[in-house]
Design an enzyme around this catalytic site. Structure first.
Site, short mmCIF file in Angstrom:
data_model
loop_
_atom_site.label_atom_id
_atom_site.label_comp_id
_atom_site.label_asym_id
_atom_site.label_seq_id
_atom_site.Cartn_x
_atom_site.Cartn_y
_atom_site.Cartn_z
N SER A 148 0.96 -1.31 0.15
CA SER A 148 -0.26 0.04 0.04
C SER A 148 0.92 1.31 -0.03
O SER A 148 2.11 1.10 0.46
CB SER A 148 -0.78 0.00 1.15
OG SER A 148 -1.53 1.33 1.45
N TYR A 163 -1.69 -1.07 10.43
CA TYR A 163 -1.86 -1.14 8.97
C TYR A 163 -0.68 -0.47 8.24
O TYR A 163 0.05 -1.07 7.37
CB TYR A 163 -3.26 -0.54 8.23
CG TYR A 163 -3.59 -0.74 6.87
CD1 TYR A 163 -4.03 -1.91 6.58
CD2 TYR A 163 -3.02 0.51 5.90
CE1 TYR A 163 -3.91 -1.97 5.07
CE2 TYR A 163 -3.21 0.01 4.74
CZ TYR A 163 -3.79 -1.00 4.11
OH TYR A 163 -3.79 -1.40 2.86
N LYS A 167 2.22 -2.74 6.19
CA LYS A 167 2.61 -2.89 4.68
C LYS A 167 3.95 -1.96 4.46
O LYS A 167 4.64 -2.49 3.44
CB LYS A 167 1.47 -1.67 4.30
CG LYS A 167 0.00 -2.18 4.20
CD LYS A 167 -0.11 -3.29 3.40
CE LYS A 167 -1.53 -3.85 3.25
NZ LYS A 167 -1.56 -5.21 2.27
N THR A 198 -13.75 0.37 -3.91
CA THR A 198 -14.00 -1.09 -3.99
C THR A 198 -15.46 -1.38 -3.41
O THR A 198 -16.13 -0.28 -2.92
CB THR A 198 -13.14 -1.97 -3.06
OG1 THR A 198 -13.30 -1.64 -1.92
CG2 THR A 198 -11.64 -1.82 -3.75
#
Length: 259
Positions: A148, A163, A167, A198
């Site tokens: 990411s 997160y 990543k 998404t």
């Protein structure tokens, strides 16, 4: 070999973790359209089977849907064994499975921290290790890890230290494996998407608000990406078109990290 032929994946075998829906499905579809047989390895067996059936029907390829938890080493090894039993080889691996938990660092439980790290980073290692052994024996292969832009910069205004850290770890793991496995003719690269619309994020973009305004204000293109916009780079990295590319980090973020 013509340049277009270098993009062909005819009769190759590609595994996509977390490929039942969203970004994983879009990238798997690109591989399928280039002729690759597809293995969808996902916790959601029902959706994985639907996706696999769709690709088999629409693209005329062979597919497998396998229920798998990327944090369970035995399940990972069993998945690889099933793929080898069915196809006899693995040409391409896309490590796509991942989660996000938005929570302030000072309030986040160690359990939640470990959950994100286990799926996003440890899972990439476990699947890469299992498939990497096969590719080493084959003396060829391509591994693409989905990291990411959050592994390069810290996003705002949401709090997602786990997160971001996971990543960033995926990016360094990618570079490390690329260095170790280049001698075995194995490419290892990572795609680092920015904000994408998404099934999961669509409601946020439709609702709008300060968070979305902030995201888009930092994105020079002024819009989120769509899953299909990852198809081109996915195919490039999976195919012989990228034969001299390894250890690379490919941002697909509408210019966010260029700021």
């Amino acid at each position: 070999m013509s340049i277009l032929n270098r993009f062909s994946l005819k009769d190759k075998v590609s595994i996509v973790t977390g490929g039942a829906m969203g970004l994983g499905k879009a990238m798997a579809q690109a591989l399928a359209q280039a002729g690759s047989h597809i293995v969808i390895a996902d916790l959601n067996q029902e959706e994985a089977q639907k996706t696999a059936d769709q690709f088999k029907r629409d693209e005329g390829i062979d597919t497998l849907a396998i229920k798998m938890d990327v944090t369970n080493e035995q399940q990972v090894n069993d998945m690889v064994a099933k793929v080898l039993n069915h196809f006899g080889k693995v040409d391409v691996l896309f490590n796509n499975a991942g989660i996000t938990i938005h929570e302030k660092a000072e309030e986040m439980s160690f359990e939640d921290w470990n959950k994100v790290i286990n799926i996003n980073l440890n899972g990439v290692f476990l699947v890469s290790k299992a498939v990497g052994k096969v590719m080493i024996d084959q003396k060829r292969g391509s591994i693409v890890n989905i990291s990411s832009m959050s592994g390069i910069i810290a996003n705002t205004p949401q709090c997602q230290s786990s997160y971001n850290a996971s990543k960033a770890g995926v990016i360094m793991l990618t570079k490390s494996l690329a260095m170790e496995w280049a001698k075995h003719n194995i490419k290892v690269n990572t795609i680092a998407p920015g904000y994408m619309k998404t099934e999961l994020t669509k409601p946020y973009f439709e609702q709008g608000g300060d968070m979305i305004d902030t995201w888009m204000s930092f994105t020079p293109m002024g819009r989120p990406g769509t899953p299909d916009e990852l198809g081109g780079i996915a195919l490039y990295l999976a195919s012989e078109a990228s034969s001299f590319v390894t250890g690379g980090v490919f941002t697909v973020d509408g210019g966010y990290t260029a700021l």
